[in-house]
Design a protein around this motif. Structure first.
Motif, PDB file in Angstrom:
ATOM      1  N   ARG A  25      -2.248  70.924  -6.183  1.00  0.00           N
ATOM      2  CA  ARG A  25      -3.653  70.508  -6.054  1.00  0.00           C
ATOM      3  C   ARG A  25      -3.896  69.758  -4.751  1.00  0.00           C
ATOM      4  O   ARG A  25      -4.901  69.972  -4.080  1.00  0.00           O
ATOM      5  CB  ARG A  25      -4.045  69.607  -7.227  1.00  0.00           C
ATOM      6  N   GLU A  26      -2.962  68.871  -4.398  1.00  0.00           N
ATOM      7  CA  GLU A  26      -3.111  68.115  -3.156  1.00  0.00           C
ATOM      8  C   GLU A  26      -3.105  69.054  -1.955  1.00  0.00           C
ATOM      9  O   GLU A  26      -3.911  68.905  -1.029  1.00  0.00           O
ATOM     10  CB  GLU A  26      -1.985  67.081  -3.019  1.00  0.00           C
ATOM     11  N   GLU A  27      -2.219  70.043  -1.991  1.00  0.00           N
ATOM     12  CA  GLU A  27      -2.156  71.017  -0.903  1.00  0.00           C
ATOM     13  C   GLU A  27      -3.443  71.835  -0.836  1.00  0.00           C
ATOM     14  O   GLU A  27      -3.994  72.057   0.247  1.00  0.00           O
ATOM     15  CB  GLU A  27      -0.952  71.944  -1.118  1.00  0.00           C
ATOM     16  N   TYR A  28      -3.940  72.248  -1.988  1.00  0.00           N
ATOM     17  CA  TYR A  28      -5.195  72.999  -2.055  1.00  0.00           C
ATOM     18  C   TYR A  28      -6.354  72.161  -1.505  1.00  0.00           C
ATOM     19  O   TYR A  28      -7.187  72.658  -0.742  1.00  0.00           O
ATOM     20  CB  TYR A  28      -5.473  73.408  -3.509  1.00  0.00           C
ATOM     21  N   ASP A  29      -6.389  70.882  -1.866  1.00  0.00           N
ATOM     22  CA  ASP A  29      -7.449  70.000  -1.378  1.00  0.00           C
ATOM     23  C   ASP A  29      -7.376  69.827   0.136  1.00  0.00           C
ATOM     24  O   ASP A  29      -8.413  69.790   0.811  1.00  0.00           O
ATOM     25  CB  ASP A  29      -7.367  68.625  -2.050  1.00  0.00           C
ATOM     26  N   ARG A  30      -6.150  69.738   0.668  1.00  0.00           N
ATOM     27  CA  ARG A  30      -6.006  69.619   2.126  1.00  0.00           C
ATOM     28  C   ARG A  30      -6.519  70.875   2.827  1.00  0.00           C
ATOM     29  O   ARG A  30      -7.218  70.789   3.833  1.00  0.00           O
ATOM     30  CB  ARG A  30      -4.545  69.373   2.500  1.00  0.00           C
ATOM     31  N   LYS A  31      -6.170  72.043   2.294  1.00  0.00           N
ATOM     32  CA  LYS A  31      -6.639  73.297   2.884  1.00  0.00           C
ATOM     33  C   LYS A  31      -8.156  73.391   2.818  1.00  0.00           C
ATOM     34  O   LYS A  31      -8.814  73.802   3.779  1.00  0.00           O
ATOM     35  CB  LYS A  31      -6.010  74.493   2.159  1.00  0.00           C
ATOM     36  N   ARG A  32      -8.714  73.019   1.680  1.00  0.00           N
ATOM     37  CA  ARG A  32     -10.159  73.073   1.511  1.00  0.00           C
ATOM     38  C   ARG A  32     -10.859  72.126   2.489  1.00  0.00           C
ATOM     39  O   ARG A  32     -11.882  72.467   3.077  1.00  0.00           O
ATOM     40  CB  ARG A  32     -10.530  72.712   0.070  1.00  0.00           C
ATOM     41  N   GLU A  33     -10.261  70.942   2.690  1.00  0.00           N
ATOM     42  CA  GLU A  33     -10.826  69.967   3.634  1.00  0.00           C
ATOM     43  C   GLU A  33     -10.773  70.504   5.066  1.00  0.00           C
ATOM     44  O   GLU A  33     -11.718  70.339   5.832  1.00  0.00           O
ATOM     45  CB  GLU A  33     -10.061  68.642   3.532  1.00  0.00           C
ATOM     46  N   LYS A  34      -9.672  71.204   5.413  1.00  0.00           N
ATOM     47  CA  LYS A  34      -9.554  71.806   6.740  1.00  0.00           C
ATOM     48  C   LYS A  34     -10.620  72.877   6.951  1.00  0.00           C
ATOM     49  O   LYS A  34     -11.247  72.954   8.010  1.00  0.00           O
ATOM     50  CB  LYS A  34      -8.172  72.439   6.917  1.00  0.00           C
ATOM     51  N   LEU A  35     -10.803  73.713   5.936  1.00  0.00           N
ATOM     52  CA  LEU A  35     -11.820  74.767   6.040  1.00  0.00           C
ATOM     53  C   LEU A  35     -13.211  74.169   6.181  1.00  0.00           C
ATOM     54  O   LEU A  35     -14.038  74.659   6.966  1.00  0.00           O
ATOM     55  CB  LEU A  35     -11.764  75.684   4.814  1.00  0.00           C
ATOM     56  N   LYS A  36     -13.473  73.121   5.423  1.00  0.00           N
ATOM     57  CA  LYS A  36     -14.764  72.455   5.498  1.00  0.00           C
ATOM     58  C   LYS A  36     -14.992  71.888   6.899  1.00  0.00           C
ATOM     59  O   LYS A  36     -16.078  72.020   7.471  1.00  0.00           O
ATOM     60  CB  LYS A  36     -14.828  71.329   4.460  1.00  0.00           C
ATOM     61  N   GLN A  37     -13.957  71.273   7.470  1.00  0.00           N
ATOM     62  CA  GLN A  37     -14.059  70.701   8.816  1.00  0.00           C
ATOM     63  C   GLN A  37     -14.248  71.808   9.852  1.00  0.00           C
ATOM     64  O   GLN A  37     -15.046  71.658  10.779  1.00  0.00           O
ATOM     65  CB  GLN A  37     -12.796  69.887   9.133  1.00  0.00           C
ATOM     66  N   ALA A  38     -13.537  72.921   9.689  1.00  0.00           N
ATOM     67  CA  ALA A  38     -13.673  74.048  10.625  1.00  0.00           C
ATOM     68  C   ALA A  38     -15.089  74.617  10.573  1.00  0.00           C
ATOM     69  O   ALA A  38     -15.691  74.927  11.613  1.00  0.00           O
ATOM     70  CB  ALA A  38     -12.650  75.123  10.307  1.00  0.00           C
ATOM     71  N   LYS A  39     -15.628  74.754   9.361  1.00  0.00           N
ATOM     72  CA  LYS A  39     -16.991  75.256   9.188  1.00  0.00           C
ATOM     73  C   LYS A  39     -17.995  74.324   9.869  1.00  0.00           C
ATOM     74  O   LYS A  39     -18.932  74.774  10.548  1.00  0.00           O
ATOM     75  CB  LYS A  39     -17.290  75.357   7.691  1.00  0.00           C
ATOM     76  N   LYS A  40     -17.789  73.033   9.686  1.00  0.00           N
ATOM     77  CA  LYS A  40     -18.665  72.027  10.291  1.00  0.00           C
ATOM     78  C   LYS A  40     -18.588  72.097  11.815  1.00  0.00           C
ATOM     79  O   LYS A  40     -19.614  72.029  12.505  1.00  0.00           O
ATOM     80  CB  LYS A  40     -18.253  70.634   9.801  1.00  0.00           C
ATOM     81  N   ASN A  41     -17.383  72.281  12.359  1.00  0.00           N
ATOM     82  CA  ASN A  41     -17.209  72.398  13.806  1.00  0.00           C
ATOM     83  C   ASN A  41     -17.908  73.632  14.355  1.00  0.00           C
ATOM     84  O   ASN A  41     -18.516  73.586  15.433  1.00  0.00           O
ATOM     85  CB  ASN A  41     -15.720  72.422  14.167  1.00  0.00           C
ATOM     86  N   ILE A  42     -17.833  74.743  13.620  1.00  0.00           N
ATOM     87  CA  ILE A  42     -18.510  75.970  14.048  1.00  0.00           C
ATOM     88  C   ILE A  42     -20.020  75.770  14.049  1.00  0.00           C
ATOM     89  O   ILE A  42     -20.721  76.186  14.986  1.00  0.00           O
ATOM     90  CB  ILE A  42     -18.101  77.162  13.153  1.00  0.00           C
ATOM     91  N   GLU A  43     -20.559  75.141  13.007  1.00  0.00           N
ATOM     92  CA  GLU A  43     -22.002  74.881  12.952  1.00  0.00           C
ATOM     93  C   GLU A  43     -22.441  73.975  14.092  1.00  0.00           C
ATOM     94  O   GLU A  43     -23.489  74.207  14.710  1.00  0.00           O
ATOM     95  CB  GLU A  43     -22.372  74.251  11.609  1.00  0.00           C
ATOM     96  N   ASN A  44     -21.649  72.952  14.403  1.00  0.00           N
ATOM     97  CA  ASN A  44     -21.967  72.066  15.527  1.00  0.00           C
ATOM     98  C   ASN A  44     -21.936  72.824  16.849  1.00  0.00           C
ATOM     99  O   ASN A  44     -22.779  72.603  17.719  1.00  0.00           O
ATOM    100  CB  ASN A  44     -20.991  70.890  15.590  1.00  0.00           C
ATOM    101  N   ALA A  45     -20.949  73.706  16.991  1.00  0.00           N
ATOM    102  CA  ALA A  45     -20.841  74.498  18.217  1.00  0.00           C
ATOM    103  C   ALA A  45     -22.041  75.426  18.365  1.00  0.00           C
ATOM    104  O   ALA A  45     -22.590  75.582  19.458  1.00  0.00           O
ATOM    105  CB  ALA A  45     -19.530  75.299  18.223  1.00  0.00           C
ATOM    106  N   LYS A  46     -22.478  76.042  17.259  1.00  0.00           N
ATOM    107  CA  LYS A  46     -23.647  76.927  17.297  1.00  0.00           C
ATOM    108  C   LYS A  46     -24.907  76.143  17.644  1.00  0.00           C
ATOM    109  O   LYS A  46     -25.754  76.608  18.403  1.00  0.00           O
ATOM    110  CB  LYS A  46     -23.830  77.626  15.953  1.00  0.00           C
ATOM    111  N   ALA A  47     -25.027  74.933  17.061  1.00  0.00           N
ATOM    112  CA  ALA A  47     -26.204  74.125  17.300  1.00  0.00           C
ATOM    113  C   ALA A  47     -26.277  73.650  18.751  1.00  0.00           C
ATOM    114  O   ALA A  47     -27.363  73.538  19.327  1.00  0.00           O
ATOM    115  CB  ALA A  47     -26.226  72.934  16.361  1.00  0.00           C
ATOM    116  N   ASN A  48     -25.158  73.378  19.350  1.00  0.00           N
ATOM    117  CA  ASN A  48     -25.116  72.868  20.718  1.00  0.00           C
ATOM    118  C   ASN A  48     -25.039  73.968  21.760  1.00  0.00           C
ATOM    119  O   ASN A  48     -25.104  73.691  22.960  1.00  0.00           O
ATOM    120  CB  ASN A  48     -23.928  71.909  20.901  1.00  0.00           C
ATOM    121  N   ALA A  49     -24.874  75.213  21.322  1.00  0.00           N
ATOM    122  CA  ALA A  49     -24.739  76.334  22.281  1.00  0.00           C
ATOM    123  C   ALA A  49     -26.090  76.662  22.879  1.00  0.00           C
ATOM    124  O   ALA A  49     -27.134  76.538  22.243  1.00  0.00           O
ATOM    125  CB  ALA A  49     -24.171  77.549  21.551  1.00  0.00           C
ATOM    126  N   THR A  50     -26.057  77.077  24.133  1.00  0.00           N
ATOM    127  CA  THR A  50     -27.308  77.494  24.802  1.00  0.00           C
ATOM    128  C   THR A  50     -27.252  78.991  25.010  1.00  0.00           C
ATOM    129  O   THR A  50     -26.224  79.558  25.396  1.00  0.00           O
ATOM    130  CB  THR A  50     -27.442  76.799  26.164  1.00  0.00           C
TER     131      THR A  50
END
Length: 161
Positions: free
Chosen positions: A134-159
């Protein structure tokens, strides 16, 4: 009659001292004898590798068999005292087999958290494995969530060009 009245008054006066309204701390002086620093000998550190090299094969074999016979009766400390060795040396020589290691770990865990619903080491291992997964699954899920957030930020800041 007068004597009993006097004794009850003195009793009252003694009690009033105990429950007095004075908040002044009472100082109690305790005298200790200090030992001279020369009296206490410093503990000599033993190099466990040298100690291990100096052991004969018979003693090593005896330590191994005793430790695996009954790891609770023949603990590291007991064997170290018996043979005048350090615990680390005994631990290096007398490795526990898998079953005994599991029993010792289980007993240590139970000592830390004794309960009436203790179901044994196998149950504990299963539960612990599930927790680790479960701890490993939670870490992976947190990484995916952070990656998704980074992609959204990159899209928002892209020109757009």
């Amino acid at each position: 009659l007068g004597a009993s009245r006097r004794s009850s008054l003195s009793l009252f006066n003694n009690c009033s001292r105990l429950f007095g309204s004075s908040f002044t701390p009472r100082t109690i002086v305790v005298q200790h004898e200090l030992k001279a620093k020369e009296a206490a000998e410093p503990a000599m550190r033993v190099n466990w590798k040298e100690e291990l090299a100096s052991l004969s094969p018979e003693i090593k074999e005896e330590l191994q068999t005793l430790r695996n016979e009954d790891p609770f009766k023949n603990s590291l400390t007991q064997l170290a005292k018996k043979h005048s060795l350090t615990r680390r040396t005994v631990g290096a020589v007398a490795k526990l087999n898998a079953d005994n290691k599991e029993r010792v770990i289980s007993a240590d865990i139970y000592k830390m958290n004794p309960s009436n619903n203790w179901k044994g080491p196998v149950h504990y291992r299963k539960i612990r494995t599930i927790q680790v997964e479960r701890e490993e699954y939670d870490r992976k899920r947190e990484k995916l969530k952070q990656a998704k957030k980074n992609i959204e930020n990159a899209k928002a800041n892209a020109t757009l060009v």
